[in-house]
Design a protein around this motif. Sequence first.
Motif, PDB file in Angstrom:
ATOM      1  N   LEU A   1      28.087 -52.753 -92.291  1.00  0.00           N
ATOM      2  CA  LEU A   1      29.322 -52.420 -93.001  1.00  0.00           C
ATOM      3  C   LEU A   1      30.068 -53.688 -93.381  1.00  0.00           C
ATOM      4  O   LEU A   1      30.273 -54.578 -92.555  1.00  0.00           O
ATOM      5  CB  LEU A   1      30.190 -51.546 -92.108  1.00  0.00           C
ATOM      6  N   SER A   2      30.503 -53.773 -94.647  1.00  0.00           N
ATOM      7  CA  SER A   2      31.172 -54.992 -95.098  1.00  0.00           C
ATOM      8  C   SER A   2      32.590 -55.091 -94.557  1.00  0.00           C
ATOM      9  O   SER A   2      33.309 -54.083 -94.480  1.00  0.00           O
ATOM     10  CB  SER A   2      31.200 -55.041 -96.630  1.00  0.00           C
ATOM     11  N   PRO A   3      33.033 -56.306 -94.188  1.00  0.00           N
ATOM     12  CA  PRO A   3      34.385 -56.487 -93.642  1.00  0.00           C
ATOM     13  C   PRO A   3      35.483 -56.058 -94.621  1.00  0.00           C
ATOM     14  O   PRO A   3      36.528 -55.561 -94.208  1.00  0.00           O
ATOM     15  CB  PRO A   3      34.455 -57.991 -93.354  1.00  0.00           C
ATOM     16  N   ALA A   4      35.259 -56.255 -95.921  1.00  0.00           N
ATOM     17  CA  ALA A   4      36.281 -55.901 -96.908  1.00  0.00           C
ATOM     18  C   ALA A   4      36.533 -54.402 -96.905  1.00  0.00           C
ATOM     19  O   ALA A   4      37.687 -53.949 -96.997  1.00  0.00           O
ATOM     20  CB  ALA A   4      35.859 -56.369 -98.300  1.00  0.00           C
ATOM     21  N   ARG A   5      35.473 -53.617 -96.795  1.00  0.00           N
ATOM     22  CA  ARG A   5      35.635 -52.165 -96.786  1.00  0.00           C
ATOM     23  C   ARG A   5      36.334 -51.701 -95.510  1.00  0.00           C
ATOM     24  O   ARG A   5      37.151 -50.777 -95.541  1.00  0.00           O
ATOM     25  CB  ARG A   5      34.279 -51.488 -96.947  1.00  0.00           C
TER      26      ARG A   5
ATOM     27  N   GLY B   1      48.048 -60.135 -93.399  1.00  0.00           N
ATOM     28  CA  GLY B   1      48.100 -58.952 -92.554  1.00  0.00           C
ATOM     29  C   GLY B   1      46.717 -58.552 -92.103  1.00  0.00           C
ATOM     30  O   GLY B   1      45.972 -59.358 -91.542  1.00  0.00           O
ATOM     31  N   ILE B   2      46.331 -57.286 -92.363  1.00  0.00           N
ATOM     32  CA  ILE B   2      45.041 -56.778 -91.921  1.00  0.00           C
ATOM     33  C   ILE B   2      43.897 -57.635 -92.440  1.00  0.00           C
ATOM     34  O   ILE B   2      42.903 -57.858 -91.753  1.00  0.00           O
ATOM     35  CB  ILE B   2      44.877 -55.314 -92.372  1.00  0.00           C
ATOM     36  N   SER B   3      44.013 -58.143 -93.651  1.00  0.00           N
ATOM     37  CA  SER B   3      42.909 -58.882 -94.265  1.00  0.00           C
ATOM     38  C   SER B   3      42.963 -60.381 -94.003  1.00  0.00           C
ATOM     39  O   SER B   3      42.201 -61.136 -94.595  1.00  0.00           O
ATOM     40  CB  SER B   3      42.905 -58.640 -95.780  1.00  0.00           C
ATOM     41  N   ALA B   4      43.828 -60.825 -93.095  1.00  0.00           N
ATOM     42  CA  ALA B   4      44.008 -62.263 -92.885  1.00  0.00           C
ATOM     43  C   ALA B   4      42.744 -62.953 -92.403  1.00  0.00           C
ATOM     44  O   ALA B   4      42.526 -64.134 -92.675  1.00  0.00           O
ATOM     45  CB  ALA B   4      45.146 -62.502 -91.899  1.00  0.00           C
ATOM     46  N   SER B   5      41.887 -62.245 -91.677  1.00  0.00           N
ATOM     47  CA  SER B   5      40.678 -62.868 -91.128  1.00  0.00           C
ATOM     48  C   SER B   5      39.545 -62.941 -92.140  1.00  0.00           C
ATOM     49  O   SER B   5      38.500 -63.539 -91.867  1.00  0.00           O
ATOM     50  CB  SER B   5      40.211 -62.088 -89.891  1.00  0.00           C
ATOM     51  N   LEU B   6      39.722 -62.342 -93.308  1.00  0.00           N
ATOM     52  CA  LEU B   6      38.681 -62.342 -94.325  1.00  0.00           C
ATOM     53  C   LEU B   6      38.701 -63.616 -95.138  1.00  0.00           C
ATOM     54  O   LEU B   6      39.735 -64.268 -95.282  1.00  0.00           O
ATOM     55  CB  LEU B   6      38.868 -61.146 -95.262  1.00  0.00           C
ATOM     56  N   ASP B   7      37.542 -63.976 -95.720  1.00  0.00           N
ATOM     57  CA  ASP B   7      37.551 -65.084 -96.659  1.00  0.00           C
ATOM     58  C   ASP B   7      38.172 -64.605 -97.967  1.00  0.00           C
ATOM     59  O   ASP B   7      38.439 -63.417 -98.160  1.00  0.00           O
ATOM     60  CB  ASP B   7      36.151 -65.655 -96.865  1.00  0.00           C
ATOM     61  N   SER B   8      38.420 -65.533 -98.878  1.00  0.00           N
ATOM     62  CA  SER B   8      39.170 -65.201-100.094  1.00  0.00           C
ATOM     63  C   SER B   8      38.459 -64.143-100.930  1.00  0.00           C
ATOM     64  O   SER B   8      39.105 -63.272-101.534  1.00  0.00           O
ATOM     65  CB  SER B   8      39.412 -66.457-100.934  1.00  0.00           C
ATOM     66  N   ARG B   9      37.125 -64.184-100.958  1.00  0.00           N
ATOM     67  CA  ARG B   9      36.382 -63.200-101.759  1.00  0.00           C
ATOM     68  C   ARG B   9      36.544 -61.801-101.171  1.00  0.00           C
ATOM     69  O   ARG B   9      36.784 -60.830-101.903  1.00  0.00           O
ATOM     70  CB  ARG B   9      34.913 -63.596-101.805  1.00  0.00           C
ATOM     71  N   ASP B  10      36.424 -61.699 -99.835  1.00  0.00           N
ATOM     72  CA  ASP B  10      36.581 -60.392 -99.204  1.00  0.00           C
ATOM     73  C   ASP B  10      38.027 -59.902 -99.265  1.00  0.00           C
ATOM     74  O   ASP B  10      38.276 -58.697 -99.364  1.00  0.00           O
ATOM     75  CB  ASP B  10      36.110 -60.449 -97.746  1.00  0.00           C
ATOM     76  N   GLN B  11      38.986 -60.837 -99.191  1.00  0.00           N
ATOM     77  CA  GLN B  11      40.392 -60.440 -99.333  1.00  0.00           C
ATOM     78  C   GLN B  11      40.618 -59.783-100.692  1.00  0.00           C
ATOM     79  O   GLN B  11      41.263 -58.735-100.797  1.00  0.00           O
ATOM     80  CB  GLN B  11      41.304 -61.655 -99.182  1.00  0.00           C
ATOM     81  N   ALA B  12      40.086 -60.414-101.737  1.00  0.00           N
ATOM     82  CA  ALA B  12      40.267 -59.878-103.089  1.00  0.00           C
ATOM     83  C   ALA B  12      39.592 -58.522-103.232  1.00  0.00           C
ATOM     84  O   ALA B  12      40.143 -57.599-103.852  1.00  0.00           O
ATOM     85  CB  ALA B  12      39.719 -60.860-104.113  1.00  0.00           C
ATOM     86  N   PHE B  13      38.394 -58.378-102.642  1.00  0.00           N
ATOM     87  CA  PHE B  13      37.670 -57.109-102.748  1.00  0.00           C
ATOM     88  C   PHE B  13      38.379 -56.009-101.956  1.00  0.00           C
ATOM     89  O   PHE B  13      38.496 -54.873-102.424  1.00  0.00           O
ATOM     90  CB  PHE B  13      36.235 -57.290-102.258  1.00  0.00           C
ATOM     91  N   ALA B  14      38.878 -56.353-100.775  1.00  0.00           N
ATOM     92  CA  ALA B  14      39.617 -55.361 -99.976  1.00  0.00           C
ATOM     93  C   ALA B  14      40.854 -54.882-100.721  1.00  0.00           C
ATOM     94  O   ALA B  14      41.163 -53.676-100.731  1.00  0.00           O
ATOM     95  CB  ALA B  14      40.010 -55.964 -98.626  1.00  0.00           C
ATOM     96  N   LEU B  15      41.551 -55.803-101.369  1.00  0.00           N
ATOM     97  CA  LEU B  15      42.744 -55.434-102.129  1.00  0.00           C
ATOM     98  C   LEU B  15      42.374 -54.555-103.312  1.00  0.00           C
ATOM     99  O   LEU B  15      43.046 -53.550-103.593  1.00  0.00           O
ATOM    100  CB  LEU B  15      43.476 -56.698-102.597  1.00  0.00           C
ATOM    101  N   ARG B  16      41.308 -54.921-104.021  1.00  0.00           N
ATOM    102  CA  ARG B  16      40.859 -54.128-105.174  1.00  0.00           C
ATOM    103  C   ARG B  16      40.521 -52.705-104.737  1.00  0.00           C
ATOM    104  O   ARG B  16      40.876 -51.720-105.409  1.00  0.00           O
ATOM    105  CB  ARG B  16      39.638 -54.803-105.802  1.00  0.00           C
TER     106      ARG B  16
END
Length: 537
Positions: A4-8, A38-53
């Motif tokens: 499972l991807s971290p962004a999801r 916040g929740i996505s702080a531990s993600l890299d920039s690419r995963d942060q953007a994908f999680a937000l999208r």
Amino acid sequence: MSKLSPARVAALAALVDAERSGRFVRDVLGDTAGVASGISASLDSRDQAFALRLALGATATRGCLDELLDRFLSRPQKVAPRVRWALRLAAFELLYLQTAPHVAVSQGVELVRSVARGAAGMANAVLRRVANAREAYLSASDLEPAGSAASCVGGLGQRVSTGPCADGHMKAASGEPRANGRGQAASAEPRANDYDDQAAQVAAARSCGLPTWLGSAIQESCGASAADLFASELEPAPVALHVNPLHGAAGSDIQLDNEKQRAAGEQPGGSCVPASVLPGCRIASHVAAAVRSGALADGDAVVSDMNAQLVATAAVRPGSCLEIGSGRGTKTFVMACQRRRLGLDADHVAADLSAKKGELNRERLEAAGLSQGVAWVSGDCQHLDDVLVPVDAAAGKHRQFDTVFLDAPCSGTGTMRRHPEIPWRLAAKDVEADLPTLQLALLKEASTRVADGGELIYATCSVLHEENAAVVQAFLASPEGRGFLLVPVSEAYAFGQVGYEDAAAYIQAHEEDGCFQTYPAPQHFDGHFCARFIRRK
């Protein structure tokens, strides 16, 4: 079993938290002008953007996602919130991101498994059916004219008349449907081509995840611009800032690319996203660096849509100003900066219903060094005499202002890319009756504080006729409005000053009957409306 991807995972956690707490999902993810904390702080920039999208998209399209998912769920009302959001995320990828079906289904199954292990088999079956139904759903070819024994709501919560049956609405070909959304029943008599017309409306709304009633209202209000609005609805909006003229370091901390845009041929007033046509406005390429540097917190700049900055600048002129609906003070900040650039003294009263927002406004201007000459009051601005008691007392009279700027409460339909909760929280009654009634009442009340020869500015971030031109016309026809003239926004004081020529040209290119009106489009800024009145002497 796929990993499972971290962004999801982050997107699901944010959506569940947002629904539980009532917060905006963007805030839960910790996104402030592009910075995740916040929740996505531990993600890299690419995963942060994908999680937000993912989180913003699933929120913006939730009614459409539910409509399709519910066709394939045996007991949709029994699905737990966490499972529902996991299914929505996967369905969003299938419908709107065009993620490879095997990837979206696999990840969706694992996402469901992570919150309800026993529901993984159900998720696999449902999501495969969603993938197979995608084309028919988005094209609205799954709808048929009413007239058979079974019929349903096939248009995202809005019943549509397409035939002679008593219910007068469409049915989904795949079986018994379930209504979602908050639309209103259509009451017009059916025409021969009703089915084709209204199926097209359903398809247009589904293409960007809107309720059908709202998609139809946008088409009616925006005309040819509706197609661009729909095309941009699920895409990120461009980011602009307004920089403080007192803090010269802001531009070095914020990556600003105006010259690059000019070199690309993007001209003021043209069809491309303009370079910064307004003094103090910057189109940001790396806002995250500015936030991390503390530039925004220190009052070096604020994040503000370029069209919103133009509206605020239209209210900047010599003399006193009453700003109604100042909120947290983004436009107050822009106006204070423009006064500095134009060499004008501040005599400004910022009024808002919320005292807490007024305090945030004050803190921001004090940090920016722009609070001199600005006062704050709070209360229901439908009753300005009550709200302005301390102002009148300090002046020793019933104060009239050279400029009254009403930033009216509205549907926010011009800013849905930034605020994805809007489409499915709005009801038709909000934009057809409740908001226009409030807006007209506020505009009439605001007019009572305009001095002879003074100006009244009315602004919304809506693209809907009912909240914009209709309110303007109703005001002009009222006893309160008969003493006012509607004049072009492009001829406002600031736009006649040296350095503001491009701003005047841009506004003139977006004027309709003298009112400034913009519409969202891919790579373009938000939808804003502004009308300017002068009180006859």
